[in-house]
Design an enzyme around this catalytic site. Structure first.
Site, PDB file in Angstrom:
ATOM      1  CB  SER A 147     -13.164  20.784  -8.240  1.00  0.00           C
ATOM      2  OG  SER A 147     -14.422  21.435  -8.180  1.00  0.00           O
ATOM      3  CE1 TYR A 160     -11.996  23.318 -13.254  1.00  0.00           C
ATOM      4  CE2 TYR A 160     -13.921  22.596 -12.017  1.00  0.00           C
ATOM      5  CZ  TYR A 160     -12.661  23.152 -12.054  1.00  0.00           C
ATOM      6  OH  TYR A 160     -12.065  23.544 -10.879  1.00  0.00           O
TER       7      TYR A 160
END
Length: 255
Positions: A147, A160
């Protein structure tokens, strides 16, 4: 003949969102694709039907991730599904895409939620790879979906972000470890992608803000990411390994 003809691929979390986009693209490139799902069997079957309707090859496999024995269950389902389909045993391309998000600044995340996001986003890929190495053929490909939050600070999703940072390190060290077998390992890092998991993009104001992150002034699509995965999964990327490929559309380059 597609550039992945004769190859077998497994995409975890391949029933929806980015994973579905990746599954569709690899199938369009000629691969036989195992579309993994955690709980939504109907979505996985729809993805398989979409692939087969376009002339591709695919089958669905189910295994819940983030629980004890998840990797073993996934591989048992893969082996059974591949045998039932009549495919050649083994695997050429493994895409670790399945993951969950977790909102919350450092002071807001519970211990249980922290453990769950790491169990699904980090522990599962680690043991999927560990138990899949005997199936992965020499010259194969491992692609970890990372990400852009490992490059861009978003305090609202700290835990996360940490899981994706762990995947980046896993990518680097695994590439060194598997190089002798001709296996490449790379991480592809999306930015904000327009999928049903990002329903907040339905708010015009929020969408406009998200679009402003990219130098192209739009949010990404699953296809944008899938095209990058297609590249690193192919022989065109045989000399690329251990890399973090930024697929954020140039998000926050000037900030």
């Amino acid at each position: 003949m597609g550039k992945l003809s004769g190859k077998t691929a497994l995409v975890t979390g391949g029933s929806r969102g980015i994973g579905k986009g990746i599954a569709l693209r690899l199938a369009a490139d000629g691969a036989l694709v195992a579309v993994h799902y955690g709980s939504n069997e109907a979505a996985a079957k729809e993805t398989v039907e979409e692939i087969t309707a376009a002339g591709g090859q695919a089958f669905a496999i189910g295994a819940e991730l983030g629980i004890p024995g998840d990797a073993a269950a996934l591989w048992a389902a893969f082996d059974a599904g591949l045998a039932q389909y009549g495919g050649r045993p083994g695997l050429d391309i493994l895409v670790n895409n399945a993951g969950i998000s977790l909102w919350g600044k450092v002071g807001e995340v519970t211990e249980a939620d922290f453990e769950r996001v790491f169990a699904i986003n980090v522990k599962a890929p680690f043991f999927i790879v560990q138990q899949g190495l005997e199936r992965l053929r020499d010259g194969g490909r491992i692609v970890n979906v990372s990400s852009g939050v490992t490059r861009i600070a978003f305090p609202a999703i700290t835990a996360y972000s940490m899981t994706k940072g762990a995947l980046n390190t896993f990518t680097l060290t695994l590439a060194q470890d598997l190089g002798a077998r001709g296996i490449t390992v790379n991480a592809v890092a999306p930015g904000i992608i327009d999928t049903d998991m990002n329903s907040w993009l339905d708010d015009p104001e929020a969408r406009a803000d998200a679009e402003s992150y990219s130098v192209f002034n739009r949010v990404g699509t699953a296809g944008d990411v899938a095209d990058v995965v297609s590249f690193v999964a192919s022989d065109d990327a045989r000399w690329v390994t251990g890399q973090y490929l930024d697929a954020t559309g140039g998000s926050y380059l000037g900030k």
